[in-house]
Design an enzyme around this catalytic site. Structure first.
Site, PDB file in Angstrom:
ATOM      1  N   SER A 239       4.001   2.236   8.504  1.00  0.00           N
ATOM      2  CA  SER A 239       3.798   1.225   7.479  1.00  0.00           C
ATOM      3  C   SER A 239       5.083   1.038   6.708  1.00  0.00           C
ATOM      4  O   SER A 239       5.731   2.006   6.328  1.00  0.00           O
ATOM      5  CB  SER A 239       2.696   1.658   6.522  1.00  0.00           C
ATOM      6  OG  SER A 239       1.487   1.214   7.028  1.00  0.00           O
TER       7      SER A 239
ATOM      8  N   ASP B 102       1.164  -7.663   2.319  1.00  0.00           N
ATOM      9  CA  ASP B 102       1.260  -6.229   2.019  1.00  0.00           C
ATOM     10  C   ASP B 102       2.722  -5.796   1.864  1.00  0.00           C
ATOM     11  O   ASP B 102       3.262  -5.093   2.711  1.00  0.00           O
ATOM     12  CB  ASP B 102       0.559  -5.451   3.148  1.00  0.00           C
ATOM     13  CG  ASP B 102       0.286  -4.007   2.775  1.00  0.00           C
ATOM     14  OD1 ASP B 102       0.874  -3.525   1.788  1.00  0.00           O
ATOM     15  OD2 ASP B 102      -0.506  -3.350   3.478  1.00  0.00           O
TER      16      ASP B 102
ATOM     17  N   HIS C  75       0.820  -1.220   0.000  1.00  0.00           N
ATOM     18  CA  HIS C  75       0.000   0.000   0.000  1.00  0.00           C
ATOM     19  C   HIS C  75       0.853   1.268   0.000  1.00  0.00           C
ATOM     20  O   HIS C  75       0.358   2.342  -0.306  1.00  0.00           O
ATOM     21  CB  HIS C  75      -1.065  -0.020   1.109  1.00  0.00           C
ATOM     22  CG  HIS C  75      -0.610   0.319   2.487  1.00  0.00           C
ATOM     23  ND1 HIS C  75      -0.294  -0.633   3.430  1.00  0.00           N
ATOM     24  CD2 HIS C  75      -0.449   1.508   3.111  1.00  0.00           C
ATOM     25  CE1 HIS C  75       0.036  -0.052   4.564  1.00  0.00           C
ATOM     26  NE2 HIS C  75      -0.048   1.254   4.396  1.00  0.00           N
TER      27      HIS C  75
HETATM   28  N1  ARG Z   1      -4.907   0.523   7.688  1.00  0.00           N
HETATM   29  C1  ARG Z   1      -3.646   0.685   6.985  1.00  0.00           C
HETATM   30  C2  ARG Z   1      -2.957   2.010   7.371  1.00  0.00           C
HETATM   31  O1  ARG Z   1      -3.593   2.932   7.782  1.00  0.00           O
HETATM   32  C3  ARG Z   1      -3.839   0.732   5.525  1.00  0.00           C
HETATM   33  C4  ARG Z   1      -3.874  -0.556   4.873  1.00  0.00           C
HETATM   34  C5  ARG Z   1      -4.075  -0.363   3.410  1.00  0.00           C
HETATM   35  N2  ARG Z   1      -5.161  -1.182   2.967  1.00  0.00           N
HETATM   36  C6  ARG Z   1      -6.420  -0.743   2.708  1.00  0.00           C
HETATM   37  N3  ARG Z   1      -7.323  -1.631   2.464  1.00  0.00           N
HETATM   38  N4  ARG Z   1      -6.741   0.520   2.686  1.00  0.00           N
HETATM   39  O2  ARG Z   1      -2.689   2.875   6.587  1.00  0.00           O
HETATM   40  N1  ASP Z   2      -1.376   1.436   7.955  1.00  0.00           N
HETATM   41  C1  ASP Z   2      -0.630   2.499   8.601  1.00  0.00           C
HETATM   42  C2  ASP Z   2       0.373   3.152   7.674  1.00  0.00           C
HETATM   43  O1  ASP Z   2       0.129   3.201   6.493  1.00  0.00           O
HETATM   44  C3  ASP Z   2       0.016   2.020   9.855  1.00  0.00           C
HETATM   45  C4  ASP Z   2      -0.891   2.200  11.043  1.00  0.00           C
HETATM   46  O2  ASP Z   2      -1.627   3.187  11.094  1.00  0.00           O
HETATM   47  O3  ASP Z   2      -0.796   1.380  11.943  1.00  0.00           O
HETATM   48  O4  ASP Z   2       1.325   3.762   8.093  1.00  0.00           O
END
Ligand code: ARG
Ligand code: ASP
Length: 761
Positions: free
Chosen positions: A693, A269, A134
């Site tokens: 991330s 990911d 991502h």
């Molecule tokens: N929750 C993860 C973080 O904030 C993002 C993961 C990306 N995947 C998604 N389905 N949006 O950024």
């Molecule tokens: N998914 C998040 C990121 O993109 C990580 C988090 O918020 O735990 O940095």
């Protein structure tokens, strides 16, 4: 092995607690601080003796409450002492200088800020970079076309010449981080806030001049702890970053929005890039003559995997936390700010979903936008629930009561008015922040046509303030940049979002007293009119309306129905909403700064880390499951078996490729399995946030065991209230990454570059 058989789990709680309360008082002086570490080390020794013993139920009962040692995002140049000791108690074998050193290669030399928003790490001596799928998403998308859809099918460069350049992409190394708080505060004693800024700026500039930097390095002096601390940071930027490989989205984004922020998770990911440098190994703009970067350090990858209780360290660039807000602020987030932001996004997501389900093309056009909006929508819901369930407000209130008692006892009168100031200011802040939130969510984030008019409004300001020439240049860039926007724009869908969201906005901040029914009708008609009488819903229309001199362009544009509405709202933002917001925010920042300082003085025995601010940090913890609800217990590791369980043929979130199914069926797992199963994701108590991330997850020896990418639903409140009982970060198991590269993609040449190790054997 159960949790209690691990080194730290065996430390006797009785001893620990009694010694800790002694320790707590000891930590007040420097000499005593040293004694504190000595005592912690003696606990450590005692604990390692106890690991030899056989566990009994009594041992389990008396297990050490090491949760106190977890949480916090620590400055890597200051790990010596308390952090180093805590890490050892949690199972680490590393010294502070293994992690950060400026005189010899250390772990920090393998960790980079990836394109300003994520983290990445070097995993070979040829500058191979690992980050999340991502995080690389935009780059992967930019190399894709309908014939070569790398998002859908994945991509693996067969050799270096297949590695694809990404103009504009950068990665940043941290060369050094020095605490310069004392130097920054020189000459500031007793000065007022207005003068303080001036002196700080002067000191900042003077400090920067004391550093000699090499080519391509940059020095900044950044504020930490709400302005109570300062660090001088030297960074180095690399600009030739090439895309090496990524799995298909059915692996990289498996579970998509349904599984996002959730455990159990099964997402691969990850994506791979490479840093290129000039012949002297220095940063350079893209050139075909550039060569793979030779890093000072790269991370070996462990094939031994993890189990409950294992030490984990996450090294990366967390974006933002607000761990020291007062109870009144948390209460406001839960009961006032989050609910309305959630409601706005919910409305817009429902409309998108309706159109996406009906039309395959719209589904493609809006998949990424939907995911972006859904990401924080879902996070805020989890965050509010977590803050309520963990009784964050009550806990903060209790702390504040204790704070006030100590302030009274010690006669710290300078802190007397902190809470009355907070209470008064948060009352004003709630209104100003909510008004600004509405604007941000409706105009900026969710109605695409209004976002476009906002950008055009800024272009109009460029014209008014800087004249024709500046306008022409900005306009050309603007037009060029908008082609992609229209490729993915559906005016009918957006019109419906406009009608519903503008109705919500108007109902919340009514200009006229009308019935709800009439208000709905009004905004439906208004949407109809705006979208029918604008040139801005097509790329051709945009190009046509932006042709000519600034004078002509804005004369025409100001007759455009959509622009009329949009520019009025943009003006409102700059003239009213934003200034109103900062008028209170600036005052709050002053009180927050005082409170953050006071907390350390009033509770000298508590651990305080500076809130995340996109600088390099270390957080550590253990691999650990959790109990999301009474009567439920989550295990810490998920396996490929779970992917097959979740498989929904043809589904956009849960499809599984034939190839992966075949590998599962034949158990062709090579050296990457654990007891005949392929581990996919795992969770731990590391305190992370957005920006983490792509962060490397390291074992006790500094080998890579995983790749951070998310947090669990019940613990997303960690940005305000980290709680080691429930907050978990989610990581991709390194062995799943290797398995996909090797067995799924057949890219064994990439595996050959890496250093695979067996630290547990
Ligand atoms: N929750 C993860 C973080 O904030 C993002 C993961 C990306 N995947 C998604 N389905 N949006 O950024
Ligand atoms: N998914 C998040 C990121 O993109 C990580 C988090 O918020 O735990 O940095």
């Amino acid at each position: 092995m159960t949790e209690f058989q691990t080194l730290s789990g065996l430390i006797n709680k009785y001893i620990y607690n009694n010694q800790l309360s002694v320790l707590a008082t000891l930590r007040e002086t420097k000499l005593m601080k040293n004694l504190y570490y000595l005592l912690l080390i003696s606990i450590l020794t005692l604990a390692s003796c106890k690991t030899q013993q056989i566990t009994t139920p009594q041992d389990q009962q008396s297990k050490l409450d090491i949760t106190q040692m977890q949480g916090g995002m620590w400055v890597p140049s200051e790990l010596e002492g308390m952090n180093e000791t805590e890490m050892r108690i949690l199972g680490s074998n590393m010294s502070a200088s293994d992690i950060y050193d400026t005189t010899k290669p250390s772990l920090k030399d393998a960790v980079v800020h990836f394109n300003g928003g994520c983290t990445a790490e070097i995993i070979s001596d040829q500058g191979l970079l690992l980050t999340n799928h991502h995080c690389g998403y935009g780059a992967i998308q930019s190399h894709s076309s309908t014939e070569n859809d790398y998002l859908k099918d994945g991509y693996w460069a067969e050799n270096k010449s297949g590695e694809l350049p990404n103009p504009g992409m950068t990665v940043t190394f941290v060369v050094r981080m020095d605490n310069v708080t004392n130097q920054m505060f020189q000459g500031t004693k007793g000065v007022t806030n207005a003068d303080l800024e001036k002196i700080l700026n002067k000191n900042r500039e003077a400090l920067k001049k004391t550093i000699t930097i090499e080519r391509d390095q940059k020095v900044t002096v950044k504020s930490f702890s709400n302005g109570n601390q300062f660090y001088l940071i030297v960074t180095e930027n690399f600009k030739d970053i090439r895309f090496v490989g990524a799995p298909p989205s059915s692996i990289g984004k498996f579970g998509a929005d349904t599984d996002n922020w959730m455990w159990p998770r099964h997402s691969g990911d990850f994506s791979l890039f490479r840093i290129y440098a000039d012949k002297n190994n220095n940063p350079a703009e893209y050139s075909k003559d550039n060569v793979p970067y030779k890093p000072k350090h790269f991370l070996p990858i462990s094939l031994d995997g993890v189990e409950t209780g294992d030490f984990t360290l996450v090294f990366g660039f967390p974006g933002r936390t607000d761990e020291y807000l007062p109870a009144v602020a948390i209460n406001q987030i839960v009961h006032k700010l989050n609910p309305e932001k959630i409601a706005i996004r919910e409305t817009s997501l429902a409309i998108m979903d309706k159109y996406m389900r009906k039309d395959e093309k719209i589904k493609l056009q809006y998949a990424s936008k939907f995911a972006g909006i859904a990401n924080y929508w879902k996070k805020w819901i989890g965050e509010s629930q977590g803050l309520i369930q963990s009784k964050a407000v009550e806990k903060k209130r209790a702390l504040e009561t204790e704070f006030q008692t100590i302030v009274k006892e010690k006669g710290l009168t300078q802190y007397n008015t902190i809470f009355s100031d907070f209470n008064k200011l948060y009352e004003e802040y709630g209104e100003a922040a909510q008004a600004r939130d509405y604007w941000v969510e409706v105009v900026y984030r969710n109605v695409e046509l209004l976002n476009l008019t906002f950008r055009l409004y800024q272009l109009e300001q460029t014209y008014k303030n800087k004249g024709e020439k500046a306008f022409a240049k900005a306009r050309d860039e603007f037009v060029k940049g908008k082609e992609g926007f229209y490729k993915n724009f559906n005016a009918k869908l957006d019109q419906e979002v406009f009608a519903k969201l503008m109705y919500m906005y108007d109902a919340r901040y009514p200009k006229t007293r009308i019935s709800e029914e009439y208000r709905v009708k009004l905004w439906n008609e208004s949407a109809e009119k705006a979208y029918a009488n604008t040139k801005l819903t097509s790329y051709d229309g945009l190009k046509r309306v932006l042709k000519g001199t600034g004078k002509q362009v804005f004369e025409n544009l100001n007759k455009d129905k959509a622009y009329q509405i949009g520019s009025a709202y943009s003006e409102k933002f700059f003239k009213e909403l934003n200034p109103n917001f900062y008028a209170v925010k600036d005052k709050l920042d002053v009180v927050q700064k005082l409170y953050s300082k006071a907390l350390q003085e009033v509770f000298p025995n508590k651990r305080f880390f500076p809130d995340a601010n996109s600088t390099l940090r270390v957080t550590y913890g253990q691999v650990k499951g959790y109990s999301p609800k009474d009567g439920m217990e989550y295990l810490p590791v998920s396996y490929l078996d779970g992917i097959i369980e979740k498989y929904v043929p043809g589904d956009y979130e849960f499809d599984v490729s034939q190839k992966l199914q075949d590998l599962y069926a034949t158990k062709d797992y090579g050296q990457y399995h654990y007891n005949g199963k392929i581990p996919v994701n795992f969770i731990g108590t590391n305190h992370t946030t957005g920006g983490n991330s792509g962060s490397p997850v390291l074992d006790a020896h500094g080998n890579l065991i995983g790749l951070n990418f998310d947090r669990v639903w019940e613990g997303t409140m960690s940005d305000y209230n980290y709680d080691a009982n429930i907050c978990r970060n989610i990581m991709v198991d390194a062995r799943y990454i290797l398995f996909i590269i090797d067995k799924y993609a057949g890219a064994s040449h990439l595996i050959d570059e890496m250093k695979l190790v067996h630290p547990k054997k």
